[in-house]
Design a protein around this motif. Structure first.
Motif, short mmCIF file in Angstrom:
data_model
loop_
_atom_site.label_atom_id
_atom_site.label_comp_id
_atom_site.label_asym_id
_atom_site.label_seq_id
_atom_site.Cartn_x
_atom_site.Cartn_y
_atom_site.Cartn_z
N LEU A 192 -12.98 16.00 -3.46
CA LEU A 192 -14.02 15.01 -3.39
C LEU A 192 -14.76 15.22 -1.94
O LEU A 192 -15.87 15.23 -2.05
N ARG A 193 -14.10 15.85 -1.03
CA ARG A 193 -14.54 16.13 0.40
C ARG A 193 -15.45 17.10 0.32
O ARG A 193 -16.73 17.31 0.59
N LEU A 194 -14.93 18.20 -0.73
CA LEU A 194 -15.83 19.43 -0.90
C LEU A 194 -16.90 19.16 -1.55
O LEU A 194 -18.27 19.80 -1.30
N LEU A 195 -16.98 18.23 -2.67
CA LEU A 195 -18.17 17.82 -3.31
C LEU A 195 -19.20 17.26 -2.46
O LEU A 195 -20.49 17.47 -2.63
N ALA A 196 -18.60 16.35 -1.77
CA ALA A 196 -19.47 15.32 -0.93
C ALA A 196 -20.30 16.25 0.10
O ALA A 196 -21.45 15.92 0.61
N GLY A 198 -21.88 18.88 -0.35
CA GLY A 198 -23.05 19.43 -1.04
C GLY A 198 -22.75 20.67 -1.71
O GLY A 198 -23.60 21.53 -2.14
N GLN A 199 -21.27 20.99 -1.76
CA GLN A 199 -20.77 22.31 -2.46
C GLN A 199 -20.50 22.14 -3.83
O GLN A 199 -19.76 21.29 -4.15
N HIS A 200 -20.90 22.95 -4.77
CA HIS A 200 -20.63 23.11 -6.14
C HIS A 200 -21.13 21.88 -6.99
O HIS A 200 -22.03 20.90 -6.38
#
Length: 584
Positions: A192-196, A198-200
């Protein structure tokens, strides 16, 4: 990017923890050290019980099921359930939490004996063995706000999807959606951090841990897109060959369920979160209503205190009621706690099936003309892996059987309640024993075909009817047939069913005879006892025959067992026949 000073970062994390505690509205968890872990860390838990130590693994970052608390100790629903099982079974456990990918490797190497939470799937059953589930896990697709919604996992083809390494969705997408571009991370929080950031495109994580983590990290730009899906069984898992160990945990779990303790642990960790589906405004209105009711009750109590002398006449009635309750309590000692838990766990999924199956059937009926036209123009084609010419006749029957099976699940819950109810159910239908038997055989045809190559049935001709409830007797017959199938030690063992009329005492007879392993003489007197079972390690609860005996008794019938060990069993069901009635 400028790094945040360590002291400021810790201050913000404590703020996140306090904010999420207020969101829950309960004091379950005050903070989670897993928010500060940069690498997977295996944390051992306390050892409880006696004897050899069983090494239990789990995910260090999967709240509320399992996680590491502020004291650096394993915590969560799975952890508390494991400790409770160790307590009732009297063995020691060493709970070790770490990165899920690493825990999977440790299980495969034999460094740990069992994991306390793993989603069951067809692919995993080739390598692992699973206990009866202690929870149901749904999966959700998370995305940044204003991203397109996802209606099915097939829409993830060509998308960049973040999943937990070695998790259930990693296994599924790797086999079923190879076109998806998988980005592997250690935990749901990392996803969820990675998604938040702006990635992927999407993150595919378990629904409840995803909501739990997103709220804790205050990821306001990440939301679930589409409805939760999956409804996957979640429970203990071992490597193949460790069935004895798994049986101990399954037995302990069954004991906790029967006593209501598992439900209490479930409510403690998951109940408050499920309750958050209501808005604060709704809760405020409910609180106001409750307060008003309490005020009315308080006023009534004051009036009642002034008129206490008038209530003396009611004491006789109250004493009679208490006497009836004491009689009922003796019957409900072992069953009363279980009824509410079973009804809660079974009614919800069965209601979903009862709602959706008629819609699926109607949808297929609408599509029949299209499929038939395609068949006429292009010839036979594959549907569900089988020729359409066969499936067009099979699908309606399969849908009817599924609906009938779901209705039977609902009736099982009702039977539990009926068993505990004082007033007998009114049974006034005229029932054909042959028709009920034929329906029962059709519904368990798959179980029969998998268990024996020698199955036969003999229907008596021109049998009179009996007065009662056909569905209840059908449930009894299904139970008897399934027990006969389970008693067989090989497919060469035979099962024979026969119906007949005994005019000497005006009784209808149903016999279910098997060539199975038989029943030990010391077990025969306890077959009708609630919770008595010789198959607890396989998840048996001992309720099937107990409920069957009760149903037969309320129909004025009998259920007798004649068994010889290693030779087989003959079960004889007798019911009073209605005079002057004959069936075709």
């Amino acid at each position: 990017m400028t790094s945040t000073p360590p002291r400021l970062r810790m201050t913000r994390l404590h703020h996140h923890r306090r904010a999420f505690t207020r969101w829950l509205g309960v004091g379950l968890i005050t903070c989670w050290p897993w928010l500060t872990l940069a690498e997977p860390v295996s944390v051992p838990g306390s050892v409880t019980g006696s004897g050899p130590v069983i090494r239990v693994g789990g995910d260090h970052n999967y709240p509320p099921y399992e996680f590491i608390n502020e004291d650096g100790e394993p915590d969560g629903y799975n952890t508390e359930l494991t400790r409770a099982i160790a307590e009732v079974m009297g063995f020691k456990v060493d709970i070790r939490l770490g990165g899920w990918d690493d825990i999977r490797r440790q299980l495969d190497r034999g460094d740990i004996d069992i994991v306390q939470g793993m989603v069951q799937s067809a692919a995993r059953t080739a390598h692992y063995r699973f206990s009866p589930p202690h929870a149901i896990v749904h999966q959700s697709v998370f995305a940044r706000k204003y991203s397109p919604a996802i209606a099915g996992l097939n829409e993830l083809a060509g998308k960049s999807v973040i999943v937990q390494s070695s998790g259930a969705m990693h296994d599924y997408l790797r086999q079923q959606q190879p076109d998806a571009k998988l980005i592997l991370v250690d935990s749901h929080a990392d996803a969820l951090r990675l998604l938040a950031s702006g990635q992927h495109d999407y993150a595919l994580v378990a629904n409840l841990p995803g909501l739990y983590t997103g709220k804790a990290l205050e990821l306001s730009n990440v939301i679930p897109v589409g409805k939760p899906f999956g409804a996957q069984h979640y429970g203990y898992a071992t490597l193949k060959g460790q069935e004895d160990l798994l049986a101990q945990f399954s037995e302990g779990l069954a004991i906790l369920k029967n006593t209501g303790r598992q439900q209490a642990i479930y409510d403690k960790w998951l109940g408050p979160i499920e309750a958050q589906r209501y808005s604060w405004r709704q809760l405020g209105i409910a609180a106001a209503i409750v307060s008003g009711v309490l005020l009315l009750i308080l006023g009534g109590i004051m009036i009642w205190n002034r008129a206490l002398s008038r209530e003396v006449a009611r004491r006789t009635e109250t004493q009679q009621l208490q006497q009836q309750q004491l009689i009922q309590a003796d019957k409900m000692t072992s069953l009363g706690i279980l009824v509410s838990g079973v009804a809660h766990e079974i009614n919800n999924p069965s209601s979903l099936l009862l709602l959706n199956l008629p819609l699926v059937k109607e949808a297929y009926q609408d599509a029949e003309d299209i499929l038939a036209a395609h068949y006429q123009q292009h010839g036979d084609f594959s549907l569900g892996g089988l020729p359409y010419s066969r499936m067009r006749d099979e699908i309606p029957s399969m849908l009817d059987d599924m609906l009938a099976g779901t209705q039977r699940i609902r009736r099982i819950v009702d039977d539990l309640r009926d068993f505990a109810r004082q007033e007998p159910t009114v049974l006034n239908d005229t029932v054909d024993l042959n028709a009920v038997t034929a329906t029962a055989i059709r519904l368990v045809d798959r179980t029969i075909s998998q268990s024996t190559r020698h199955f036969s049935v003999s229907y008596g001709e021109h049998l009179p009817g009996f007065e009662g409830n056909g569905q209840r007797i059908e449930q009894v017959i299904i139970n008897l047939i399934i027990n006969a199938c389970q008693a067989l030690t090989s497919p060469e063992g035979a099962i024979h069913i026969a119906t007949r009329y005994r005019p000497a005492d005006h009784r209808l007879i149903l016999e279910v005879r098997d060539e199975g392993e038989g029943i030990a003489p010391e077990h025969l007197p306890h077959l009708s006892d609630p919770f008595f079972t010789t198959k607890r390690a396989q998840g048996g609860t001992g309720l099937g025959l107990s409920v069957s005996f009760s149903i037969v008794k309320e129909h004025g019938g009998t259920l007798d067992y004649d068994s010889t060990q290693h030779q087989g069993t003959c079960v004889t069901l007798t019911l009073p026949a209605l005079q002057g009635t004959h069936t075709a």
